[in-house]
Scaffold this active site. Structure first.
Site, PDB file in Angstrom:
ATOM      1  N   GLY A 204       0.711  -1.218  -0.108  1.00 47.77           N
ATOM      2  CA  GLY A 204      -0.168  -0.062  -0.032  1.00 47.77           C
ATOM      3  C   GLY A 204       0.806   1.285  -0.077  1.00 47.77           C
ATOM      4  O   GLY A 204       2.078   1.228  -0.511  1.00 47.77           O
TER       5      GLY A 204
ATOM      6  N   GLY B 210       2.375   2.587   5.445  1.00 51.45           N
ATOM      7  CA  GLY B 210       3.519   1.740   5.477  1.00 51.45           C
ATOM      8  C   GLY B 210       4.271   2.209   6.809  1.00 51.45           C
ATOM      9  O   GLY B 210       4.943   1.291   7.502  1.00 51.45           O
TER      10      GLY B 210
ATOM     11  N   GLU C 290       5.658  -3.322   0.778  1.00 53.43           N
ATOM     12  CA  GLU C 290       5.722  -3.123  -0.850  1.00 53.43           C
ATOM     13  C   GLU C 290       4.791  -1.966  -1.043  1.00 53.43           C
ATOM     14  O   GLU C 290       3.611  -1.650  -1.023  1.00 53.43           O
ATOM     15  CB  GLU C 290       4.838  -4.296  -1.549  1.00 53.43           C
ATOM     16  CG  GLU C 290       5.437  -5.357  -1.289  1.00 53.43           C
ATOM     17  CD  GLU C 290       6.661  -5.666  -2.387  1.00 53.43           C
ATOM     18  OE1 GLU C 290       6.615  -4.877  -3.473  1.00 53.43           O
ATOM     19  OE2 GLU C 290       7.708  -6.354  -2.128  1.00 53.43           O
TER      20      GLU C 290
ATOM     21  N   CYS D 207       1.230  -0.082  -9.316  1.00 53.24           N
ATOM     22  CA  CYS D 207       2.170   0.459  -8.500  1.00 53.24           C
ATOM     23  C   CYS D 207       3.379   0.712  -9.622  1.00 53.24           C
ATOM     24  O   CYS D 207       4.097   1.523  -9.118  1.00 53.24           O
ATOM     25  CB  CYS D 207       2.842  -0.511  -7.310  1.00 53.24           C
ATOM     26  SG  CYS D 207       3.042  -2.129  -7.806  1.00 53.24           S
TER      27      CYS D 207
HETATM   28  P1  NAD Z   1      -5.500   0.719   0.464  1.00 57.95           P
HETATM   29  O1  NAD Z   1      -6.105   2.056   0.795  1.00 57.95           O
HETATM   30  O2  NAD Z   1      -6.115  -0.607   0.167  1.00 57.95           O
HETATM   31  O3  NAD Z   1      -4.508   0.425   1.812  1.00 57.95           O
HETATM   32  C1  NAD Z   1      -3.624  -0.681   1.824  1.00 57.95           C
HETATM   33  C2  NAD Z   1      -4.011  -1.471   3.263  1.00 57.95           C
HETATM   34  O4  NAD Z   1      -3.999  -0.688   4.258  1.00 57.95           O
HETATM   35  C3  NAD Z   1      -5.489  -1.950   3.300  1.00 57.95           C
HETATM   36  O5  NAD Z   1      -5.589  -3.240   3.602  1.00 57.95           O
HETATM   37  C4  NAD Z   1      -5.921  -0.991   4.446  1.00 57.95           C
HETATM   38  O6  NAD Z   1      -6.901  -1.366   5.319  1.00 57.95           O
HETATM   39  C5  NAD Z   1      -4.709  -0.581   5.314  1.00 57.95           C
HETATM   40  N1  NAD Z   1      -4.984   0.680   6.023  1.00 57.95           N
HETATM   41  C6  NAD Z   1      -5.577   1.811   5.432  1.00 57.95           C
HETATM   42  N2  NAD Z   1      -5.393   2.773   6.271  1.00 57.95           N
HETATM   43  C7  NAD Z   1      -4.735   2.102   7.611  1.00 57.95           C
HETATM   44  C8  NAD Z   1      -4.344   2.743   8.856  1.00 57.95           C
HETATM   45  N3  NAD Z   1      -4.516   4.083   9.191  1.00 57.95           N
HETATM   46  N4  NAD Z   1      -3.861   1.756   9.769  1.00 57.95           N
HETATM   47  C9  NAD Z   1      -3.532   0.424   9.393  1.00 57.95           C
HETATM   48  N5  NAD Z   1      -3.969   0.175   8.129  1.00 57.95           N
HETATM   49  C10 NAD Z   1      -4.647   0.984   7.246  1.00 57.95           C
HETATM   50  O7  NAD Z   1      -4.180   0.917  -0.647  1.00 57.95           O
HETATM   51  P2  NAD Z   1      -3.617   1.936  -1.121  1.00 57.95           P
HETATM   52  O8  NAD Z   1      -2.463   2.654  -0.099  1.00 57.95           O
HETATM   53  O9  NAD Z   1      -4.319   3.177  -1.715  1.00 57.95           O
HETATM   54  O10 NAD Z   1      -2.643   1.557  -2.319  1.00 57.95           O
HETATM   55  C11 NAD Z   1      -2.119   2.304  -3.145  1.00 57.95           C
HETATM   56  C12 NAD Z   1      -0.368   2.462  -2.970  1.00 57.95           C
HETATM   57  O11 NAD Z   1       0.108   1.230  -2.650  1.00 57.95           O
HETATM   58  C13 NAD Z   1       0.025   3.164  -4.077  1.00 57.95           C
HETATM   59  O12 NAD Z   1       1.031   4.087  -3.485  1.00 57.95           O
HETATM   60  C14 NAD Z   1       1.028   2.340  -4.888  1.00 57.95           C
HETATM   61  O13 NAD Z   1       1.858   2.567  -5.572  1.00 57.95           O
HETATM   62  C15 NAD Z   1       1.162   1.022  -3.657  1.00 57.95           C
HETATM   63  N6  NAD Z   1       1.025  -0.304  -4.262  1.00 57.95           N
HETATM   64  C16 NAD Z   1       2.335  -0.960  -3.994  1.00 57.95           C
HETATM   65  C17 NAD Z   1       2.206  -1.895  -4.606  1.00 57.95           C
HETATM   66  C18 NAD Z   1       3.612  -2.888  -4.723  1.00 57.95           C
HETATM   67  O14 NAD Z   1       3.460  -4.094  -5.019  1.00 57.95           O
HETATM   68  N7  NAD Z   1       4.854  -2.357  -4.319  1.00 57.95           N
HETATM   69  C19 NAD Z   1       1.344  -2.692  -5.149  1.00 57.95           C
HETATM   70  C20 NAD Z   1      -0.053  -1.976  -5.112  1.00 57.95           C
HETATM   71  C21 NAD Z   1      -0.139  -0.855  -4.752  1.00 57.95           C
END
Ligand code: NAD
Length: 492
Positions: A204, A209, A226, A261
Site C-alpha cells: 500500500g 507503511g 511493498e 504501482c
Molecule cells: P489501501 O487503501 O487498500 O491500503 C492498503 C492497506 O492498508 C489496506 O488493507 C487498508 O485497510 C490498510 N490501511 C489503510 N489505512 C490504514 C491505517 N490508518 N492503519 C492501518 N492500516 C491501514 O491501498 P493504497 O494505500 O491506496 O494503495 C495504493 C498505494 O500502494 C500506492 O502508493 C501504490 O503504489 C502502492 N502499491 C504498491 C504495490 C507494490 O507491490 N509495491 C502494489 C500495489 C499498490
C-alpha cells in the site's frame, strides 16, 4: 438495512484487539503443533489455491469488475494467470526450496560441516491493497504457505467485493486452523497491528507503511513493505516509436487505468522529440480506446470518489491546467477519467510532487536525454524506472546510475511477471522483496547450523594462552601451510 448487512456489521464491529489476540493465540497454538511445517500440508494448501481459482474464475472476474470495472482480460492476465503461475512454480520448486543448503566451513571450525536450514517464521500477517486486490492478497500468501507459516490475510476494504470473495473462498478451500482472512478497514487493521506477529507483509502507500513499521517495531517484528512512488519512463529518439508507444500505453492505461504501482508515472524526453511522441501516443490511444474513451470497456474506472477527487486536484492545479495536450475528460458519476497527457509541466506542480496512480501522464522535456538521470535522482527512489533506447551506452549508464526497485529497458511493468527476479522497492518505494523463491525467503528464517564431532579438539582455543598458541593463531589467521608449520616448530 437488510438482516444480512446487519449481521455483517456486527461481525465487523466485534473484531477488536481482544478478538485479534484470540485469533493470533489460536494460530500460534496450531503453528506450535507443527501442522504447517510438513511438505504435504504446504503442497495441499497451494493446490487448494489453484483449485479455488479454477472453480471460481468467473466470480473473481465479477468481483474485480464490481470493485474497479476491471476489464476481464486484465483480470485474467494480471491477477488470475499471474497468481496461478506463481502457485504452480512454488509447487514445482517447493521441495528444492525446503531442502537445506550445504555450505563450506572454515579452517577455524575444522573438522566440521554446515548447512542453512529454512525454517518458517511462525504466524504472519499479510495486509493488501485495492488495485490488484486478488493478486496482491494471494501472491504473498503463496510465499507464507510455501515457507510453512500460519497466517492472517487482511484484504483491502476499498475493493469490498474481492475482499468478501477472498474471505469466503479461503474459508471454504483452505485449512482454517492455520489460515484466516480478516476483513475490515482501519479499526480492524489497527487491532491486528497491536498483536505480536513474526512478520508483517504490507502492500500500500508509504503513509500507512510508516504506521505498520511503527507497530511492528514494538515487537521487533520484521516487515516487508511493498510501496509505490513516481516511476519514470525515459524515451530516447532512436527507437521504434510505435512499439515503444504501445508498450507505454499497456503499462499505463492497460494496467488498471494507471492505478498500478509500476505504472509509468511520468515521461522524460527531449524537447525535440516530445511532439513526435505525443502524436504517436494520441494515435495509438485512439486506436485502443476509441474517440470516446470514457465509454471504453477496456479501461478500469477510478476506484472511488476519494481517488477521483485526488486525481481531479492534480488537473485543477493552475500550474498544469493549460498543459493538457490529450484527454482530460471526466465523468464523476461513473468515476471515469480518460487517458490524459500533459506536456511540459513544471517540476514543482502537485502532479510532479505526488505519485499519480491514475490515468494522467505528464511529459517533462530536457535538452539532452542524459539530464533525465538528474531529474529522476532528485526525487525519492521509485519502485520502477523504464528506458526506451537502442543506445547501449545509455542503457549501461541507466542501469549504473538509477536506483529503483526494478528497471526495464524497452518495455514497462513486465519485470513483475518474471518470478526469478525479486520484486520490491528501495528507499521510499519499499523494504524487502518477493516473487518466486524471494517470497519463500521473505517468510523464512535462514537458520545457520554447524555440525562438529568430538574429533579435532584443538588446544589452541583453551587457556593457558601461551606464546606458541599466539604464533600458531597468527599463522592460522594469516593462512598458508608453511606459516603454520613454522609456528608449530617455533620458527616464526
Ligand atoms: P489501501 O487503501 O487498500 O491500503 C492498503 C492497506 O492498508 C489496506 O488493507 C487498508 O485497510 C490498510 N490501511 C489503510 N489505512 C490504514 C491505517 N490508518 N492503519 C492501518 N492500516 C491501514 O491501498 P493504497 O494505500 O491506496 O494503495 C495504493 C498505494 O500502494 C500506492 O502508493 C501504490 O503504489 C502502492 N502499491 C504498491 C504495490 C507494490 O507491490 N509495491 C502494489 C500495489 C499498490
Amino acid at each position: 438495512m437488510s438482516s444480512s448487512t446487519n449481521a455483517d456489521e456486527k461481525k465487523k464491529e466485534s473484531f477488536n484487539a481482544e478478538a485479534a489476540s484470540l485469533l493470533v493465540n489460536n494460530l500460534r497454538a496450531t503453528f506450535a503443533s507443527g501442522t504447517t511445517r510438513s511438505y504435504e500440508w504446504r503442497a495441499s494448501q497451494l493446490k487448494a489455491l489453484i483449485i479455488l481459482c479454477d472453480a471460481h474464475e468467473q466470480q473473481i472476474i465479477d468481483a474485480l469488475y464490481s470493485d474497479l470495472a476491471k476489464p476481464p482480460l486484465e483480470t485474467v492476465a494480471y491477477e488470475i494467470a499471474m497468481f496461478k503461475n506463481s502457485c504452480k512454480a512454488a509447487l514445482k520448486e517447493l521441495k528444492r526450496w525446503m531442502t537445506s543448503e550445504k555450505v563450506k566451513t572454515s579452517i577455524a571450525t575444522f573438522p566440521s560441516t554446515a548447512e542453512i536450514v529454512s525454517e518458517p517464521l511462525g504466524v504472519v500477517l499479510v495486509i493488501s491493497a485495492w488495485n490488484y486486490p486478488f493478486l496482491l492478497s494471494l501472491e504473498p500468501v503463496i510465499g507464507a504457505i510455501a515457507a510453512g507459516n500460519a497466517l492472517v490475510l487482511k484484504p483491502s476494504e476499498i475493493a469490498p467485493a474481492t475482499s468478501s470473495l477472498l474471505a469466503k473462498l479461503l474459508g471454504e478451500y483452505l485449512d482454517n486452523s492455520c489460515i484466516r482472512v480478516v476483513e475490515g478497514a482501519v479499526d480492524e487493521t489497527s487491532a491486528l497491528l497491536q498483536q505480536k506477529w513474526d512478520k508483517i507483509f504490507y502492500t500500500g502507500n508509504g503513509r500507512v507503511g510508516r504506521i505498520v513499521m511503527a507497530a511492528a517495531a514494538i515487537h521487533l517484528t520484521p516487515v516487508v513493505l511493498e510501496l509505490g512512488g513516481k516511476s519514470p519512463v525515459v524515451v530516447d529518439s532512436n527507437i521504434d516509436l510505435k512499439v515503444a508507444t504501445r508498450r507505454i500505453i499497456a503499462g499505463k492505461w492497460g494496467c488498471n487505468n494507471g492505478q498500478a504501482c509500476v505504472s509509468p508515472d511520468y515521461i522524460i524526453t527531449t524537447k525535440d522529440y516530445a511532439p513526435k511522441l505525443v502524436d504517436s501516443l494520441k494515435a495509438e490511444l485512439e486506436k485502443f480506446y476509441g474517440k470516446n474513451p470514457l465509454e471504453s470497456k477496456d479501461l478500469s474506472r477510478i476506484v472511488n470518489s476519494n481517488h477521483f477527487g485526488r486525481l481531479t486536484k492534480f488537473l485543477d492545479d493552475e500550474k498544469v491546467s493549460g498543459k493538457i495536450v490529450f484527454g482530460g475528460e471526466k465523468d464523476e458519476s461513473k468515476l471515469r477519467i480518460s487517458p490524459t497527457i500533459l506536456l511540459d509541466i513544471p517540476r514543482n506542480s502537485l502532479i510532479m510532487r505526488e505519485e499519480i496512480f491514475g490515468p494522467l501522464l505528464p511529459i517533462i522535456t530536457v535538452d539532452k536525454l542524459e539530464e533525465s538521470f538528474d531529474v529522476i535522482n532528485s526525487g525519492t527512489k521509485p519502485l520502477a524506472a523504464y528506458l526506451f533506447t537502442t543506445n547501449n551506452k545509455l542503457k549501461e549508464q541507466f542501469v549504473m546510475n538509477i536506483s529503483a526497485g526494478g528497471l526495464v529497458v524497452n518495455d514497462t511493468a513486465l519485470h513483475l511477471a518474471v518470478n526469478t527476479l525479486p520484486f520490491g522497492g528501495v528507499g521510499e518505494s519499499g523494504v524487502g522483496a518477493y516473487h518466486g523463491k524471494f517470497s519463500f525467503d521473505a517468510f523464512s528464517h535462514k537458520k545457520a547450523v554447524l555440525y562438529r564431532s568430538f574429533l579435532g579438539d584443538a588446544p589452541i582455543r583453551y587457556p593457558p594462552y601461551t606464546n606458541i598458541k599466539m604464533r600458531l593463531l597468527k599463522a592460522l589467521v594469516g593462512g598458508g601451510l608453511l606459516g603454520i608449520i613454522r609456528a608449530l616448530f617455533g620458527l616464526s
